[in-house]
Each structure stands twice: as C-alpha cells, then as structure tokens.
Design a protein around this motif. Structure first.
Motif, PDB file in Angstrom:
ATOM      1  N   ARG A  50       3.403   3.444   9.354  1.00 27.06           N
ATOM      2  CA  ARG A  50       3.225   1.994   9.361  1.00 27.06           C
ATOM      3  C   ARG A  50       1.832   1.619   8.858  1.00 27.06           C
ATOM      4  N   ALA A 103       1.162  -0.244   5.204  1.00 26.43           N
ATOM      5  CA  ALA A 103       0.551  -1.580   5.210  1.00 26.43           C
ATOM      6  C   ALA A 103      -0.761  -1.571   4.420  1.00 26.43           C
ATOM      7  N   MET A 137      -0.558  -1.820   0.678  1.00 26.79           N
ATOM      8  CA  MET A 137      -0.226  -3.108   0.068  1.00 26.79           C
ATOM      9  C   MET A 137      -1.465  -3.840  -0.452  1.00 26.79           C
ATOM     10  N   VAL A 173      -5.766  -5.813   5.612  1.00 28.35           N
ATOM     11  CA  VAL A 173      -4.823  -5.368   6.627  1.00 28.35           C
ATOM     12  C   VAL A 173      -5.619  -4.767   7.782  1.00 28.35           C
ATOM     13  N   HIS A 174      -5.219  -5.089   8.995  1.00 28.70           N
ATOM     14  CA  HIS A 174      -5.918  -4.598  10.166  1.00 28.70           C
ATOM     15  C   HIS A 174      -4.897  -4.260  11.245  1.00 28.70           C
ATOM     16  N   LEU A 175      -5.044  -3.090  11.828  1.00 24.95           N
ATOM     17  CA  LEU A 175      -4.134  -2.673  12.897  1.00 24.95           C
ATOM     18  C   LEU A 175      -4.952  -2.126  14.051  1.00 24.95           C
ATOM     19  N   GLU A 176      -4.651  -2.580  15.257  1.00 23.22           N
ATOM     20  CA  GLU A 176      -5.320  -2.067  16.450  1.00 23.22           C
ATOM     21  C   GLU A 176      -4.284  -1.471  17.384  1.00 23.22           C
TER      22      GLU A 176
END
Lengths: 247, 247, 247
Positions: free
Chosen positions: C140, C144, C147, C174-177
């Motif tokens: 994931r 992401a 992109m 894009v940032h995911l934590e």
C-alpha cells in the motif's frame, strides 16, 4: 440455399480450428453439414474440418460454396454471450451472409471463392505409429519445447514402447516421455520426425485441453492429428509436413 | 469550506463519467452536492453530472469551485479497496485537496479553475422520441457497430414502433431493432440521427451495464442520455451532437 | 552432489525474491539447504536468501556451488501446475541441471559461477528502530508513493510513536502514518531515511501480501527487511542503501 442455427460456442470452435492456419477459406455448405479444407500459404500445415448437421439446432443447405473472412465471422460469433444462438442465412442474390444474434443482425460480405487459395488434397498416408493423448499433454509438450527451441522432434521408441518429445536449444534441452500407461493409447511403430514449433503452437491453440487427440507418425513423415469438438459432431484433421532433419 | 466522506466506488463512478470526455474539470462544491459540467475539446460531447449530498457518508460545503486533474483524483479513488471510504477536505489557503483512505493521506494540488475550458450551457431541446433501455443493450449496440463502422445511426420507426441502430461499413452492416417489448420504455416520435462512434464508445464505458438509460432523440438532432449511479443519488446527462448525414 | 525434490511454489518464491534484483546468481548447495546472496549492478540493493532442507520433499547436497540464469529456472518452475513437484539433479560432469516435472525433463546449462558478480557481504548494522508490518501494508505504501514520486522517506516519530511513509512529488504528496496499534510491532528509535522507489517496488513484488515483514531503520542508514516464505522454512533479507537527502 443455406439457413442454419448454431450455438456460438460450436461456431467459434469450428472457425478457430481453421483460422490458426489461414485468414480466408471456402466453406462447403453440404446437405449433411459444413466442410472446410485449407492449407497455409507456405504449404506446410493443412486442416480438414467437418461439422455435421446434427451439431446445429437447425440446418438446411443444398451444396453451395461460400468464401469468408474468418476473423470477421469469428467476431460475429464472439458477440454472442455464453449459450446464445447464431442464426445464419445466405442471401444468394446479394452474396451476403446474414448473421443474427438475439435481434442483432450482422450482414457479412462474402469473398469470391475463386479468389481464395485452392483447397489442398490431404494425402492418405500409411503412418506406422499412433499416439492418443489428451489435449493438455499436447499443450504441455509444445509449451515446454517452446522455451528452448523453434523446432520439436516427435517419435516413438519401439524397444521401450514410449512416445517422446525432444527439443534441443542452443544451451538447454527439453525431453518428455509418455509410456502407454500415461497415454490414452499407443500403437508402436517406427516414428521420428522434426516439426516447426510455430505451426504446432498454432494448431495447439485450437485443440481443447480436454480433447482426445490422435496423432499418426512416421519416419521423417508428416504428422496427422485428429480431434473432435461439439460433442463429437465436429471433427478436425491437421496435417503438418516435417522439417528436414539436420545432423 | 469543503469536507466530505464518500465511498471509493461512488467517487470513482462520478469521476469516470466525466473523464471519458475531458482530462480536467471544474467541480462546484454546492451546499446540496457536487456538480460538474464539461464539454470535450471538439465541442461534440457534453456531460452534466450531479452527486447529491445524500450520496456521501458526510458532506459539508458552502459553494466553492475547484479545478482538478481527473486522472489523479481517479488514481486516489483507485487506491481504496472495495468498501473503503475516502475522506476529502479542501485546504482553502494552500488550494490543495487532502484525500485520506485509512490513514493514507494524499495531498492533491488543484488546478486554477480559470485555466480550464469554460463549462458548456447544455441546451434544453425538445426531442420527440424517448427510448429507455438497459446499459448492457447500449453496450451491445455500440460494440457491434464498432465492428463495421466509425459512425452509427440511431432512430425510431414510427410506423412499426421500434428503436433501431444502424451501422454501415464498407463491406459489412450491423442492424439492431428493439421493440417496445424489448425496451424498458419507448415513446415513439420522428427520430433518425447519425453519431460518431468514438464518442458513444467513450460514453458507453461510463454507463453501468445494469443502469436504466433514457435516450432522447430527434431528426438530425443531438442525442441526450440520462442515467443514475450511486443508488440514484448521482445523475449523469450526456449530450452528443449529430454528424452531418451524407447520402 | 545435488539432488532435491521441491514444490514448484516454494521454488518459485525463492527464485522470485532474488530475480527482482539480479538476472544471474550463484546458489550454494549446502548440506542443510540452499543459500543465495546477491547485489544489484548498482550496489544499492542486496538479498540474502536461505531455504532450509526441511522445505524440500527430499534434499541431498554436499556443499557445491552453481551459477544459474534465474529467468530460465523460473520458467521451469512456472511449467508446473499448482501442487506439482520439481525434481532437481545436478550432473557434475556436464555441469547441467536436470529438472523434472511429471515426466517432463528440462536440461539447464549452468553458468560458470566465476563469471557472476561477486556476492556481497551484508553488513551487520545496529539499527535503532524496528517496524513489523504486513506485506499488504508495504504494498500500500509503495503503490501510493509511486503515484507522486520516485523516492520515498521512511521513518519513525519518536515522540508520537508512529511509523511514517512520506513521498513528495512536484505537485502532490503522499503521507502514511501507522501507529503501534496498526502495526504488528514497533520498536521506537531515531529513524528517517530516503530510498529509491524503484528498488522498493522490485522488492515489494517478492513480498507475499500476507507475510510478516520486519524492517530495521536508522537515521540516513540502509533499511533491512526480513520475511519468511515456505511456511517459515525459507527466509529472505533485503538491504537497501539510502539516497542522499536533499533539502
């Protein structure tokens, strides 16, 4: 006069068997069913197909001959959903074929049969060995051989009584042996011939994985392969000329 | 101010309906839902889309306008798995749209709405015939016509009371007739127009196969097509200008 | 001497883990299993793979070394149907590897191990942070990030105790934590490094979606990732060098 109703699946199977070798063909509209014979431009691979009247939902014909562009007729059959029927009717005057699928009518211009390559005489050969195997084993042998080479040797070991497939590449080799136990049937005889893999790959595309394929083989002789479709009411014969063996 | 939560499926359906015609569009963030109007560069096809606030899990907006690159926003919706929600929030200051899917945050730079082609006025036409059919029949007609031609005639036979599709190729033709029985509804009126198949193919891509599509037709007039998505809380209108009929 | 029988799935998993980085590799045929170590041509990504003898149906080896073309060996494993076994046997004299799948024999020419890039020493690093997450979360994050950018920052927020992924593109971010709750495990430590997305995308291809992946991270340091396959009897370690951070 030609008027017939057939399942899209049966029609597709018949056309696909021929279109792997040629783009256009003549179709004989016999009283007892369709018959197609064709040879590829290089005169190496031949097909003889018959589809009995019983394979159709309804069938009426009186011996006409039409020329068709196979990919267009395949496209028509491909428009049908699973289980749908295709109605075919020849308009003798306009020389067009009307195809109908649930209200959708496709009018196909026919090709002058005289402009299509002449039909081959498929020779009656006396081949000493016969191998009967499943379509999926044909696929397995052709796929594996294709990984290493562009030709394939097929033969029968008379002493050990097995059918073998050999493909020799520049660095790697593929070898498959199928004994009588692993085949549906084996008639041992003197057989070893080399074939172009391109043709066998094309023919393999049209062979159902669950079909029973009979292959007749000889010593530096053509291979003849037979299989049925449409619950046995369609029959295909392929013949493929051998390549000259180089030592 | 704009802050909304919507299922990825609903968002994708909305965006796909517009992206078949244009790459960028303006989105009106009205109090009662989203609204998009766009016309393709050649001024031939138009779309008018609305997605009601009720189609969202939550929705707050006060009449703003943003410009977006549709493929980027579609990519974001595409990252979600089936059933996941997309949270959208506009940052007024930076003019960026924040999209969040289960902890993953995507910050999308918006496009100056003034740099996007002007929105069309979709004319209010008095079209005499209406056909209501399933999306899968639209697909069937478009797919079949595409096999023979690059344009398609749509019309209604007033005497026999059926809707018809005609595509004439150089050699082959396709014809489909659907009577009132085979349609969801038919309002008979004088209608026959020729359309570019390219546009209809694009619009067809966005029409769900199980949607109920209403098409309004006239004599050498544009076609208007209406269908819903997101359980009726989204509405799309397509308008397509006719091609000049050549005889 | 080398003689082994292994499921095609296990063999494919092992080979795929290595082939995402290199085309050819050396395989150590140890008494207790296979071992492969390789580094990509740019010296940025390394892999260390072991597959224990217990992962095989049967296994005999005495410490040899062979060089293989990975794509050819993958093709061989790919010929097997689900559940089929691959028999491998080394012919010491001809330096060929014989692979057999249900009667089909493939003879693979080996590569002189001396002609293959030297195996890397994978350094023993003392990395302060460890994140354990599912393969699908790796996928994931990488998908992401891809992109918007061609590089990706991975780090741990020590104060707030979460693992983060950052990708900054020219226009979009894009940032995911992922907090300890959303991870399988988190050992907080000082960690923030930038990596080439190309390499992570390749490594991600070989990581099963349901695998438990442990990642060790530091401050401008390489990342080390560990995961198992073949029910834990195979282990892969990837090491990826960081890119220089530009501010």
């Amino acid at each position: 006069m030609f008027k017939a109703i057939v399942s899209a699946e049966t029609l597709s199977s018949a056309l696909d068997s021929v279109s792997v070798l040629v783009e256009e063909c003549k179709i004989h509209l016999e009283e007892d069913g369709l018959r197609i014979r064709a040879v590829d431009p290089a005169n190496v691979g031949m097909v003889d197909l018959s589809l009995e009247a019983d394979a159709f939902e309804s069938y009426e014909a009186d011996g006409g001959l039409i020329g068709v562009d196979l990919s267009r007729l395949e496209d028509i059959a491909g428009m049908a959903e699973s289980g749908q029927l295709v109605q075919l009717e020849l308009d003798e005057e306009t020389r067009k074929l009307h195809a109908q699928i649930e209200g959708l009518e496709y009018t196909l211009a026919l090709i002058d049969p005289d402009s299509i390559r002449q039909e081959p005489d498929i020779p009656d050969l006396d081949l000493p060995a016969r191998v009967v195997l499943e379509g999926k084993d044909v696929n397995r042998a052709v796929t594996a051989a294709d990984m290493v080479s562009d030709h394939i040797a097929l033969g029968v070991d008379e002493a050990e009584e097995y059918f073998y497939v050999d493909a020799e590449g520049d660095t790697d080799d593929v070898h498959l042996e199928l004994t009588a136990d692993e085949l549906i049937d084996l008639e041992v005889g003197s057989a070893h011939s080399l074939f172009s893999l391109d043709y066998l790959k094309d023919m393999n595309k049209a062979i159902p994985r669950d079909a029973e394929v009979a292959a007749d083989l000889g010593e530096e002789f053509p291979i003849k392969m037979y299989f049925g479709f449409a619950e046995g009411q369609g029959q295909v014969t392929y013949m493929l000329a051998p390549r000259i063996q180089s030592d």
